[in-house]
Design a protein around this motif. Structure first.
Motif, PDB file in Angstrom:
ATOM      1  N   ARG A   2     -84.243   6.196 -30.746  1.00 34.37           N
ATOM      2  CA  ARG A   2     -83.257   7.048 -31.405  1.00 34.37           C
ATOM      3  C   ARG A   2     -82.668   6.358 -32.634  1.00 34.37           C
ATOM      4  O   ARG A   2     -82.483   6.985 -33.687  1.00 34.37           O
TER       5      ARG A   2
ATOM      6  N   HIS B  70     -87.212  -5.476 -24.368  1.00 33.72           N
ATOM      7  CA  HIS B  70     -86.941  -5.411 -22.924  1.00 33.72           C
ATOM      8  C   HIS B  70     -86.923  -6.793 -22.260  1.00 33.72           C
ATOM      9  O   HIS B  70     -86.775  -6.888 -21.039  1.00 33.72           O
TER      10      HIS B  70
ATOM     11  N   GLY C  99     -85.933   3.855 -14.904  1.00 29.45           N
ATOM     12  CA  GLY C  99     -85.021   4.553 -15.785  1.00 29.45           C
ATOM     13  C   GLY C  99     -84.204   3.618 -16.650  1.00 29.45           C
ATOM     14  O   GLY C  99     -83.963   3.892 -17.831  1.00 29.45           O
ATOM     15  N   ASP C 100     -83.756   2.496 -16.070  1.00 23.25           N
ATOM     16  CA  ASP C 100     -82.984   1.526 -16.856  1.00 23.25           C
ATOM     17  C   ASP C 100     -83.802   0.991 -18.019  1.00 23.25           C
ATOM     18  O   ASP C 100     -83.292   0.811 -19.132  1.00 23.25           O
TER      19      ASP C 100
ATOM     20  N   GLN D  35     -86.412   2.530 -19.402  1.00 18.25           N
ATOM     21  CA  GLN D  35     -86.688   3.618 -20.340  1.00 18.25           C
ATOM     22  C   GLN D  35     -85.486   3.875 -21.253  1.00 18.25           C
ATOM     23  O   GLN D  35     -85.654   4.246 -22.416  1.00 18.25           O
ATOM     24  N   ASP D  36     -84.288   3.684 -20.722  1.00 25.10           N
ATOM     25  CA  ASP D  36     -83.093   3.869 -21.559  1.00 25.10           C
ATOM     26  C   ASP D  36     -83.113   2.935 -22.758  1.00 25.10           C
ATOM     27  O   ASP D  36     -82.710   3.309 -23.865  1.00 25.10           O
ATOM     28  N   ILE D  37     -83.568   1.681 -22.527  1.00 27.66           N
ATOM     29  CA  ILE D  37     -83.648   0.723 -23.631  1.00 27.66           C
ATOM     30  C   ILE D  37     -84.624   1.217 -24.696  1.00 27.66           C
ATOM     31  O   ILE D  37     -84.340   1.178 -25.897  1.00 27.66           O
ATOM     32  N   SER D  38     -85.806   1.723 -24.243  1.00 30.39           N
ATOM     33  CA  SER D  38     -86.810   2.218 -25.193  1.00 30.39           C
ATOM     34  C   SER D  38     -86.301   3.435 -25.941  1.00 30.39           C
ATOM     35  O   SER D  38     -86.460   3.548 -27.163  1.00 30.39           O
ATOM     36  N   GLU D  39     -85.677   4.366 -25.215  1.00 28.30           N
ATOM     37  CA  GLU D  39     -85.201   5.588 -25.858  1.00 28.30           C
ATOM     38  C   GLU D  39     -84.079   5.292 -26.845  1.00 28.30           C
ATOM     39  O   GLU D  39     -84.006   5.899 -27.918  1.00 28.30           O
ATOM     40  N   ARG D  40     -83.185   4.361 -26.486  1.00 35.95           N
ATOM     41  CA  ARG D  40     -82.102   4.020 -27.390  1.00 35.95           C
ATOM     42  C   ARG D  40     -82.640   3.415 -28.685  1.00 35.95           C
ATOM     43  O   ARG D  40     -82.184   3.747 -29.786  1.00 35.95           O
TER      44      ARG D  40
END
Length: 576
Positions: free
Chosen positions: A294, A93, A283-284, A286-291
């Motif tokens: 995955r 991040h 949210g922006d 969290q998207d990095i963490s979730e990506r």
């Protein structure tokens, strides 16, 4: 600078208020020290409160989780490893965190106290600090990096890692890009002396250990090595480059926000309601963490499937080998028999069918394994491609930054050359005027009808024809300044409105338009250099002029005169 803003932090020993200049705090090198409970963290919080109150963002590296109380009054992003943080982040991040802090003006508390793996926390700080340094080369925006327990990163005794070397680099070279640093430590003797001696503002709270007081004696004077041990809570000796007096004794005020770092007592206390940041911002991140999760989960899943397939292939290969042994034995027996029908009777053809079945199953599994390997390789290739892309972009950014710096230096040399030529031309004009004045005959008359000055004189012997042929004496009109071109009803109201909504005056706006008319399009930093104002102030002015239709933005962060203004200038030039 005379128009420089200041913040109130405490009271001097003589009862007068102590104000510190904002620009020096944001871009300078500071050091605050004192033993536990002496007030060093309170002083850092007071400075942070005043900067946040004035609208200036900063990033605080919190090693003990004691700065989240600032969220009681200010909307800040609290990022770290604990669930109490607004967002849990990792080294991936870093670039987004630096962009939020610098480009979107989001104040950040980087809480590294919750990371169980110190190497992860160290890598996170290192990557964020590097991104701040790289981005500030282009933005040149006043910004302060606050680092608690700075001796853990830049120790005096050696063992300094890559993160510490980067912090030293920021302390040496960050100021010219607008990036300042404030180091905080309770043991000055453990902090690398290069950092302390390069600081241009220091605060010494109470110290009692001999090693620490000896540092005070070396940096300030031997008399202070004893006085520093007698300071009360919140008192400190302030030493700066910009004050007339070298050292002042100051009582810092108490911070207004919740003291999360206070020592717990027997009395119950309630944690205040803290301000939260926007869901979109979190949210922006969290998207990095979730990506990343995955991608890692998919790779792990593929590796597990591949491992299962490989084990199944090994089993089938063992079975196939056994079947081949049986087949070979049968063939040997068949070779010993004289008649083919006897062979068929004994073998019955079953072994060949089993061999074909096992072979077909192995082929299918081999195909599945190859497909899984291809998918895994494809994901790895994408990761490698993204890594190479990042490295390429970083290289281009560094190259572009060097090109911009070189062009700015060349532009500055050209400006100096233009100023020199204008000065030479002005000097030659003055010398020419002086020579003409010396060669011109001074006329004097004593009659009542003649006044000294620009009164024409008619001599009695002069005929009418001679008078017609005589030179007519005229005075040249006084030249108008370049800014006068941007005066009049067609533009005055727009410039006044833009000045009211920014930190600049209408006169500065006219000078900026002259610069753009001569040299545009330009970035706001180049305009700021030309008019002698800060980049932040000129950026605000350019944004307002853009709203008023005076300027246009051909590309990002670059401004030029609008078509309407250029048409007006062309019409004025034609009329003259």
């Amino acid at each position: 600078m005379t128009d420089q803003r200041e913040i109130l932090v405490g009271e001097r020993d003589d009862g007068t208020d102590l104000h510190l200049p904002v620009v020096e705090l944001l871009t300078g090198r500071g050091f605050v020290t004192g033993k536990s409970g002496s007030g060093k963290s309170n002083t850092a919080s007071v400075i942070a409160e005043e900067l946040l109150e004035s609208g200036f963002p900063l990033l605080i590296v919190d090693t003990d989780g004691e700065y989240y109380g600032l969220k009681e009054e200010y909307e800040m992003l609290h990022a770290g490893a604990d669930e109490e943080c607004d967002i849990q982040i990792g080294p991936e991040h870093a670039e987004q965190m630096a962009s939020l802090a610098l480009e979107e003006n989001v104040p950040v508390i980087l809480d590294v106290s919750g990371y169980l793996d110190e190497e992860v926390a160290d890598e996170l700080l290192r990557k964020i600090a590097r991104q701040l340094f790289v981005k500030e080369k282009k933005l040149k925006k006043p910004f302060l990096l606050v680092v608690e327990e700075v001796h853990e990163y830049i120790p005096e005794g050696g063992g300094m890692g890559e993160t510490g070397r980067l912090l030293i680099k920021i302390s040496k070279r960050g100021r010219k890009h607008g990036l300042g640093i404030l180091g905080i430590s309770q043991r000055p003797a453990d902090v690398k002396k290069d950092f302390i001696t390069q600081a241009n503002w220091l605060v010494w709270h109470r110290l009692t250990w001999d090693n620490d007081t000896n540092v005070v004696g070396r940096i300030i004077d031997t008399e202070y090595s004893e006085l520093v041990s007698e300071l009360n809570d919140g008192q400190g000796f302030v030493q700066t480059d910009w004050m007339d007096v070298d050292v002042r004794k100051v009582q810092f005020r108490r911070k207004r926000t919740f003291d999360a770092g206070a020592t717990p007592g027997l009395d119950d206390f309630e944690r205040p309601e803290l301000k939260s940041v926007s869901d979109a911002l979190v949210g922006d991140l969290q998207d990095i963490s979730e990506r990343k999760d995955r991608e890692e989960s998919r790779i792990l899943e593929l590796e597990n499937e591949l491992e299962k397939k490989e084990k199944r292939i090994e089993t089938l290969e063992d079975e196939l080998e056994s079947a081949r042994d049986v087949s070979n034995a049968a063939k040997q027996m068949a070779d010993a028999l004289t008649r083919k029908e006897t062979l068929q009777t004994k073998l019955g053809g079953g072994d060949d069918e089993e061999l074909r079945r096992l072979h077909d199953e192995i082929v299918d599994l081999e195909t599945e394994r190859e497909d899984l390997e291809d998918e895994r390789d494809e994901l790895q290739a994408k990761l490698d491609e993204r890594t190479n892309r990042i490295e390429t972009l970083e290289g281009k950014l560094a190259s572009r930054t060097e090109t911009v710096d070189r062009l700015r230096e060349e532009n500055e040399r050209l400006r100096d050359r233009v100023r020199d030529l204008e000065t030479e031309a002005k000097t030659e004009e003055e010398e020419s005027n002086a020579t003409s004045a010396e060669e011109t005959e001074i006329l004097q008359a004593g009659g009542d009808d003649v006044e000294f000055g620009f009164t024409s004189v008619e001599w009695p012997s002069q005929t009418e024809s001679d008078a017609d042929e005589s030179e007519e004496i005229t005075t040249a009109p006084e030249p108008k300044p370049p800014e006068a071109v941007f005066e009049g009803e067609w533009i005055d109201d727009r410039l006044e409105r833009a000045a009211e909504q920014s930190q600049c005056t209408a006169s500065t706006a006219r000078r900026a338009l002259v610069v753009l008319a001569r040299n545009g399009p330009l970035e706001s930093a180049a305009i700021a250099d030309a008019v002698g104002r800060s980049t932040v102030a000129v950026q605000g002015l350019c944004s307002e002029l853009l709203t008023e239709g005076v300027l246009e933005r051909p590309v990002a962060r670059t401004y030029t005169l609008s078509d309407d203004v250029r048409s007006k200038l062309d019409a004025m030039a034609s009329a003259e």
